[in-house]
Each structure stands twice: as structure tokens, then as C-alpha cells.
Write a protein that holds these residues in place. Structure first.
Motif, PDB file in Angstrom:
ATOM      1  N   ASP A  72       0.815  -1.219   0.000  1.00 26.49           N
ATOM      2  CA  ASP A  72       0.000   0.000   0.000  1.00 26.49           C
ATOM      3  C   ASP A  72       0.849   1.270   0.000  1.00 26.49           C
ATOM      4  O   ASP A  72       0.347   2.354  -0.252  1.00 26.49           O
ATOM      5  N   GLY A  73       2.135   1.132   0.309  1.00 19.68           N
ATOM      6  CA  GLY A  73       3.016   2.293   0.295  1.00 19.68           C
ATOM      7  C   GLY A  73       3.561   2.623   1.662  1.00 19.68           C
ATOM      8  O   GLY A  73       3.008   2.187   2.692  1.00 19.68           O
ATOM      9  N   PRO A  74       4.657   3.384   1.713  1.00 21.95           N
ATOM     10  CA  PRO A  74       5.276   3.761   2.991  1.00 21.95           C
ATOM     11  C   PRO A  74       4.286   4.421   3.937  1.00 21.95           C
ATOM     12  O   PRO A  74       3.505   5.282   3.537  1.00 21.95           O
ATOM     13  N   GLY A  75       4.304   3.990   5.182  1.00 24.87           N
ATOM     14  CA  GLY A  75       3.399   4.540   6.185  1.00 24.87           C
ATOM     15  C   GLY A  75       2.029   3.905   6.199  1.00 24.87           C
ATOM     16  O   GLY A  75       1.238   4.142   7.116  1.00 24.87           O
ATOM     17  N   LYS A  76       1.713   3.109   5.185  1.00 20.01           N
ATOM     18  CA  LYS A  76       0.396   2.469   5.114  1.00 20.01           C
ATOM     19  C   LYS A  76       0.474   0.961   5.351  1.00 20.01           C
ATOM     20  O   LYS A  76      -0.498   0.347   5.765  1.00 20.01           O
ATOM     21  N   ASP A  77       1.636   0.371   5.056  1.00 20.65           N
ATOM     22  CA  ASP A  77       1.781  -1.075   5.214  1.00 20.65           C
ATOM     23  C   ASP A  77       2.056  -1.439   6.663  1.00 20.65           C
ATOM     24  O   ASP A  77       2.685  -0.662   7.398  1.00 20.65           O
ATOM     25  N   PRO A  78       1.632  -2.619   7.100  1.00 19.45           N
ATOM     26  CA  PRO A  78       1.972  -3.091   8.446  1.00 19.45           C
ATOM     27  C   PRO A  78       3.472  -3.334   8.527  1.00 19.45           C
ATOM     28  O   PRO A  78       4.144  -3.528   7.508  1.00 19.45           O
ATOM     29  N   GLU A  79       4.021  -3.310   9.727  1.00 21.03           N
ATOM     30  CA  GLU A  79       5.452  -3.518   9.876  1.00 21.03           C
ATOM     31  C   GLU A  79       5.775  -4.094  11.250  1.00 21.03           C
ATOM     32  O   GLU A  79       4.998  -3.985  12.188  1.00 21.03           O
ATOM     33  N   GLY A  80       6.951  -4.722  11.333  1.00 14.87           N
ATOM     34  CA  GLY A  80       7.479  -5.131  12.627  1.00 14.87           C
ATOM     35  C   GLY A  80       7.449  -6.620  12.898  1.00 14.87           C
ATOM     36  O   GLY A  80       6.917  -7.413  12.131  1.00 14.87           O
ATOM     37  N   PHE A  81       8.036  -6.983  14.032  1.00 15.54           N
ATOM     38  CA  PHE A  81       8.131  -8.378  14.462  1.00 15.54           C
ATOM     39  C   PHE A  81       7.300  -8.586  15.730  1.00 15.54           C
ATOM     40  O   PHE A  81       7.018  -7.635  16.467  1.00 15.54           O
ATOM     41  N   SER A  82       6.936  -9.831  15.978  1.00 13.93           N
ATOM     42  CA  SER A  82       6.120 -10.153  17.152  1.00 13.93           C
ATOM     43  C   SER A  82       6.384 -11.581  17.578  1.00 13.93           C
ATOM     44  O   SER A  82       6.914 -12.394  16.818  1.00 13.93           O
ATOM     45  N   ALA A  83       6.010 -11.896  18.816  1.00  6.86           N
ATOM     46  CA  ALA A  83       6.156 -13.242  19.364  1.00  6.86           C
ATOM     47  C   ALA A  83       4.777 -13.734  19.781  1.00  6.86           C
ATOM     48  O   ALA A  83       4.110 -13.114  20.612  1.00  6.86           O
ATOM     49  N   HIS A  84       4.327 -14.848  19.208  1.00  8.39           N
ATOM     50  CA  HIS A  84       2.973 -15.362  19.423  1.00  8.39           C
ATOM     51  C   HIS A  84       3.016 -16.583  20.335  1.00  8.39           C
ATOM     52  O   HIS A  84       3.765 -17.533  20.082  1.00  8.39           O
ATOM     53  N   ILE A  85       2.210 -16.535  21.383  1.00  2.20           N
ATOM     54  CA  ILE A  85       2.195 -17.610  22.363  1.00  2.20           C
ATOM     55  C   ILE A  85       0.754 -17.977  22.715  1.00  2.20           C
ATOM     56  O   ILE A  85      -0.192 -17.243  22.405  1.00  2.20           O
ATOM     57  N   ASP A  86       0.611 -19.114  23.378  1.00  6.81           N
ATOM     58  CA  ASP A  86      -0.694 -19.523  23.864  1.00  6.81           C
ATOM     59  C   ASP A  86      -1.165 -18.552  24.952  1.00  6.81           C
ATOM     60  O   ASP A  86      -0.334 -18.031  25.721  1.00  6.81           O
TER      61      ASP A  86
END
Length: 342
Positions: free
Chosen positions: A102-116
């Protein structure tokens, strides 16, 4: 866990999805700059391979829950981890939202840790890992996400699924094929495993550090705002294993695209000013040269006259000539020698 040895611990490493057959939706949008899509597993399997290497070097035993390039089912991944009774389960993934740029500033970004949602030791490890991941390539830290995922809900040990970026963010999509980024992610997760089990992290052969020439001029000083890893060169994946602690101050001699070089040759990343405060050396003001000229009369030689028996034999402005003429007079028959200012 303080007395446990690395060789007593077994880690399950899972690279999400597979290359054949390609799981639907698990690839980037078409990237014009490289002329192709990037399958998610192209990144996942590379990071998993680096992670296995890192963990084994640190002494851990490893079980790969999705060997090869085929697309293993979730059930088979969980079964392999449970059957091996691994102590910790780690799954490597790359995130996506809508499958388009979608373009800079509009796209999602980053890392995450998913747990129960039950949290527990899974949450403890996830937070340690996020801390290490946040020190590397500049990305948004999206934190711990508690949700019902098959692999984290059905494994019988602490389990974390990492989403290390977004495939539908153009900048982060290109990181997927960046070897140094792949190695960095693996290294930081391995460091987290070591911290979680309180065993020392064993780095790879130390990268060569090239010391800058002594002629470099100090550009300023950097005061650490938090623990900052030290790199052998200005790129991620070259960590030396050394770290600067919060409050440490170091002189900086070179700056290049966010990398600051120390006098010893190593580099530290600024991470957009999050790692340290930089205080530049202000250039000295250029002052006009001091006028040392004096009136001519002040520069006149201080002449002294030599008079022998009333006869002037010369006037001299320096001690050497004066002394030589006085000595000559002493060798002659004289009654009186006088030296007087002119």
C-alpha cells in the motif's frame, strides 16, 4: 535453570510452511525491483538453518520439526516436537495482512512473538527474545501476542511462534532475502535461548576488525542509553560478542549511514538514536591571525659601541660581534676599553 548445561536441553526448530507445494497466500506480492515473488519459506528455512547452527554451536541438541522443503502439516510438526520431548519449541514465520503493497506509512510492519494465552514460560522466553530482536535491524516491536495457534496450543513445552516482519511491506519483504538479516534473526533468537536457560552464548569465529588509521579526527562522543552490541563491521550479522552497557561513553571517529565507528575499529548502530546519545565535537571558530607587527623603532637593534683608548672601533647589534671585537682589543696594548649604548 541456573545449574543446567546446554547439552541437557533439546530445542525444537520449526520453519513455517514449505516450498512444495506452496501454501496459498504465503508469499510476497510481486516485487518489481527484483522481478519476482518471495515465498515465505525461502526466509523461514534460511533462518531456521542458521538457528540450528547457532544452537548447536552453543551446545544445545536440536530437533527439526519440518525437515526438507515440503509443506509439513501442523499436526506432524507438533507430533515430532512432542514425541522428542523437546524442552522449547520455536517456529519461524513472516507475517502478512492484505497481500499487497500500500506504500510507505500504510503497510503493516514489525516483528512479534505469538504464544498460547496461558502464558507461563512461553511468555518469559518470548519477552527475552523480543528484547534481543529489538537491538538489531530497525523494525517496530509489536510485542507478545496471545492467541490460539495450533502449534503453540498443542505442544507440551514452552512454545513461541515468531513473525519476523511483513511480506506485504516492501522494505521488510526485501529483508527476507538479505543474508545478513536472516543471520541476525537467528543469532538474536539463539542469544535469547541462552539467556532463558542461563548458559553462555558462544559466538562464531570472531569477525575481523579493521582498525582505522590513527589520523582520524574525533567527531564526538556517544553515551549508551541501553545495552548495545558491538559489530566488527558496519553491517548486521558481524557481532563480536562484546556489548556496551547503559551509561558507557565512547569516542566516535567515523559515521556512515547510522553506523558509528570506535577508535578500536568496531562499530555500533545508532538505531535512529535509540541506542545512544551522540554529542558532536563543535568545530573551532577560525580567529584572524594575531597582528604581531610593531612600530619600526621597536625593532631597531640595540647597538653598543666599543671605544679603545678613546678611539671608537665600531658599533655592534649582536653579542657575538661585540665579544669578538672586545677580545681583539684585549690582545693589543691598551689603557682603557669602554662599551657604551648608542
Amino acid at each position: 535453570m541456573s545449574n543446567i548445561q546446554a547439552e541437557e536441553i533439546e530445542i525444537g526448530v520449526d520453519d513455517g510452511h514449505g516450498l512444495a507445494p506452496l501454501t496459498p497466500g504465503k508469499r510476497t506480492p510481486f516485487i518489481q525491483s527484483i522481478g519476482r515473488f518471495i515465498p515465505e519459506n525461502e526466509f523461514n528455512r534460511a533462518v531456521a538453518a542458521y538457528l540450528v547452527k547457532e544452537l548447536k554451536r552453543c551446545g544445545f541438541k536440536v530437533v527439526e520439526t519440518a525437515p526438507g522443503d515440503q509443506d509439513h502439516s501442523l499436526e506432524s510438526r507438533v507430533k515430532r516436537a512432542n514425541d522428542a520431548k523437546v524442552d522449547l519449541f520455536i517456529s519461524i514465520h513472516y507475517n502478512a495482512v492484505d497481500g499487497k503493497f500500500d506504500g510507505p506509512g500504510k503497510d503493516p510492519e514489525g516483528f512479534s512473538a505469538h504464544i498460547d494465552p496461558s502464558g507461563g514460560q512461553s511468555e518469559v522466553f518470548a519477552k527475552i527474545a523480543l528484547k534481543h530482536l529489538a537491538k538489531g535491524t530497525v523494525q517496530k516491536n509489536r510485542g507478545v501476542v496471545k492467541q490460539q495457534l495450533y502449534v503453540t496450543a498443542n505442544t507440551k513445552m514452552p512454545a513461541v511462534l515468531f513473525e519476523l516482519g511483513f511480506m506485504d511491506n516492501n522494505r521488510e519483504a526485501l529483508l527476507m532475502i538479505d543474508k545478513s538479516f536472516q543471520q541476525e534473526c537467528a543469532q538474536e533468537i539463539a542469544m535469547a535461548v541462552c539467556e532463558f536457560y542461563k548458559v553462555p552464548y558462544v559466538s562464531d569465529a570472531k569477525p575481523q576488525i579493521i582498525k582505522p588509521p590513527a589520523s582520524l579526527v574525533k567527531l564526538g562522543t556517544a553515551k549508551m542509553l541501553r545495552e548495545v552490541p558491538v559489530y566488527a563491521s558496519a553491517e548486521f550479522g558481524t557481532q563480536t560478542g562484546s556489548k556496551l552497557q547503559k551509561g558507557d561513553v565512547r569516542h566516535i571517529y567515523s559515521i556512515d549511514q547510522g553506523w558509528y565507528q570506535l577508535f578500536s575499529g568496531e562499530f555500533i548502530p545508532s538505531n535512529y538514536g535509540k541506542n545512544f546519545d551522540f554529542d558532536p565535537v563543535l568545530p573551532k571558530k577560525t580567529e584572524p591571525p594575531e597582528d604581531t607587527s610593531q612600530p619600526m623603532e621597536e625593532h631597531k637593534a640595540n647597538l653598543r659601541r666599543v671605544v679603545v683608548d678613546g678611539k671608537r672601533i665600531g658599533s655592534f647589534g649582536d653579542e657575538e660581534n661585540l665579544e669578538r671585537n672586545v677580545l681583539q682589543a684585549l690582545r693589543s696594548n691598551f689603557k682603557k676599553i669602554e662599551v657604551e649604548d648608542v
